[in-house]
Design an enzyme around this catalytic site. Structure first.
Site, short mmCIF file in Angstrom:
data_model
loop_
_atom_site.label_atom_id
_atom_site.label_comp_id
_atom_site.label_asym_id
_atom_site.label_seq_id
_atom_site.Cartn_x
_atom_site.Cartn_y
_atom_site.Cartn_z
N LYS A 14 5.70 10.51 1.29
CA LYS A 14 6.20 9.35 0.83
C LYS A 14 6.28 9.46 -0.75
CE LYS A 14 3.89 6.01 2.69
NZ LYS A 14 2.97 6.76 3.41
N ARG A 89 3.06 -2.77 4.21
CA ARG A 89 2.29 -2.25 5.18
C ARG A 89 1.75 -3.05 6.44
NH1 ARG A 89 -0.09 2.05 1.45
NH2 ARG A 89 -1.28 3.62 2.53
N ARG A 128 -4.88 17.79 0.49
CA ARG A 128 -4.73 16.88 -0.70
C ARG A 128 -6.31 16.34 -1.24
NH1 ARG A 128 -1.21 11.68 -0.12
NH2 ARG A 128 -2.88 10.52 0.58
N ARG A 134 -8.99 13.17 -3.87
CA ARG A 134 -8.83 11.85 -3.75
C ARG A 134 -10.18 11.11 -2.76
NH1 ARG A 134 -3.27 9.09 -2.08
NH2 ARG A 134 -4.24 8.01 -1.21
N ARG A 145 -7.58 5.68 8.16
CA ARG A 145 -6.37 5.26 7.38
C ARG A 145 -5.24 5.20 8.49
NH1 ARG A 145 -5.23 8.53 2.78
NH2 ARG A 145 -3.52 7.00 1.89
P1 AMP Z 1 -1.50 5.00 -0.59
O1 AMP Z 1 -1.44 6.07 -1.74
O2 AMP Z 1 -0.14 4.35 -0.17
O3 AMP Z 1 -2.01 5.65 0.60
O4 AMP Z 1 -2.83 3.81 -0.54
C1 AMP Z 1 -4.05 4.06 -0.96
C2 AMP Z 1 -4.74 2.86 -0.54
O5 AMP Z 1 -4.47 1.71 -1.26
C3 AMP Z 1 -4.64 2.31 0.96
O6 AMP Z 1 -5.24 3.20 1.83
C4 AMP Z 1 -4.75 0.84 0.94
O7 AMP Z 1 -6.34 0.74 1.07
C5 AMP Z 1 -4.29 0.59 -0.38
N1 AMP Z 1 -3.11 0.12 -0.27
C6 AMP Z 1 -1.87 0.52 -0.87
N2 AMP Z 1 -0.80 -0.02 -0.65
C7 AMP Z 1 -1.00 -0.87 0.22
C8 AMP Z 1 -0.43 -2.02 0.94
N3 AMP Z 1 0.74 -2.17 0.87
N4 AMP Z 1 -1.18 -3.10 1.52
C9 AMP Z 1 -2.55 -2.95 1.55
N5 AMP Z 1 -3.14 -1.90 1.35
C10 AMP Z 1 -2.50 -0.93 0.40
#
Ligand code: AMP
Length: 188
Positions: A14, A89, A128, A134, A145
């Site tokens: 994404k 989410r 990654r 990360r 996740r």
């Molecule tokens: P991502 O980079 O989008 O995978 O986000 C990394 C982390 O940020 C996720 O595993 C969540 O802990 C938090 N996070 C990001 N976006 C959201 C969301 N829309 N709702 C809840 N937690 C989020």
């Protein structure tokens, strides 16, 4: 204003594709993960609140996310469009986003899901972890996740399907090929 949600599990690509789409259509790329990571690295109050949750691979509270999205919209009221990456989410987030966008008379136009099988997702996320270091890409956290995705996020597919704005795009292959498929799917 065109509002596109790029949907899919962690590791679906994404982020990579959202950057390309935002550039091509002159839309704002809104990655809630990037926003939260920036807060953590700045050591802000919000960052301190969410650090442990993110490190465990859990979801940050809906209240905080909705606050973040509201702030983003206030900053970019005259934007040509938005491509949301990693938001919404949860169903609650989706409802709140609808409320906010309906108030502005610019509802969500389209949701495109990047379809990638689970084996490929884990492979990409482990890669990654090696490349970007990360903190939430260790094997245990990755599993967590994906569990969170299936439990809280996947149900959104049905929600957007019923609204008639949901499309799927095959997300395995070359980055540029996937980008072309996405551009063909966007009903702008
Ligand atoms: P991502 O980079 O989008 O995978 O986000 C990394 C982390 O940020 C996720 O595993 C969540 O802990 C938090 N996070 C990001 N976006 C959201 C969301 N829309 N709702 C809840 N937690 C989020």
């Amino acid at each position: 204003m065109f509002n596109l949600i790029l949907f899919g599990p962690p590791g679906a690509g994404k982020g990579t594709q959202a950057v390309k789409i935002a550039k091509k259509y002159n839309w704002n790329h809104v990655s809630t993960g990037d926003i939260l990571r920036a807060e953590v690295s700045q050591g802000s109050l919000l960052g301190l609140q969410v650090k442990a949750v993110m490190e465990a691979g859990h979801l940050v509270s809906d209240e905080l996310l909705i606050e973040i999205i509201n702030t983003v919209f206030l900053k970019h009221v005259n934007a040509d469009g938005f491509v949301f990456d990693g938001f919404p989410r949860t169903l609650n987030q989706a409802h709140e986003l609808d409320k906010l966008l309906n108030r502005l008379n610019h509802p969500v136009n389209q949701v495109i899901s990047l379809e990638v099988n689970e084996e490929e997702l884990v492979k990409r996320l482990l890669n990654r972890a090696l490349e970007q270091g990360r903190i939430d890409d260790t094997e245990e956290v990755i599993k967590n996740r994906l569990v969170q995705y299936h439990k809280h996020t996947k149900p959104l597919q049905q929600y957007y399907l019923e609204k008639g704005i949901y499309t799927e795009v095959h997300g395995v292959g070359g980055i540029d090929d996937i980008f072309e498929s996405l551009c063909r799917a966007i009903r702008k």
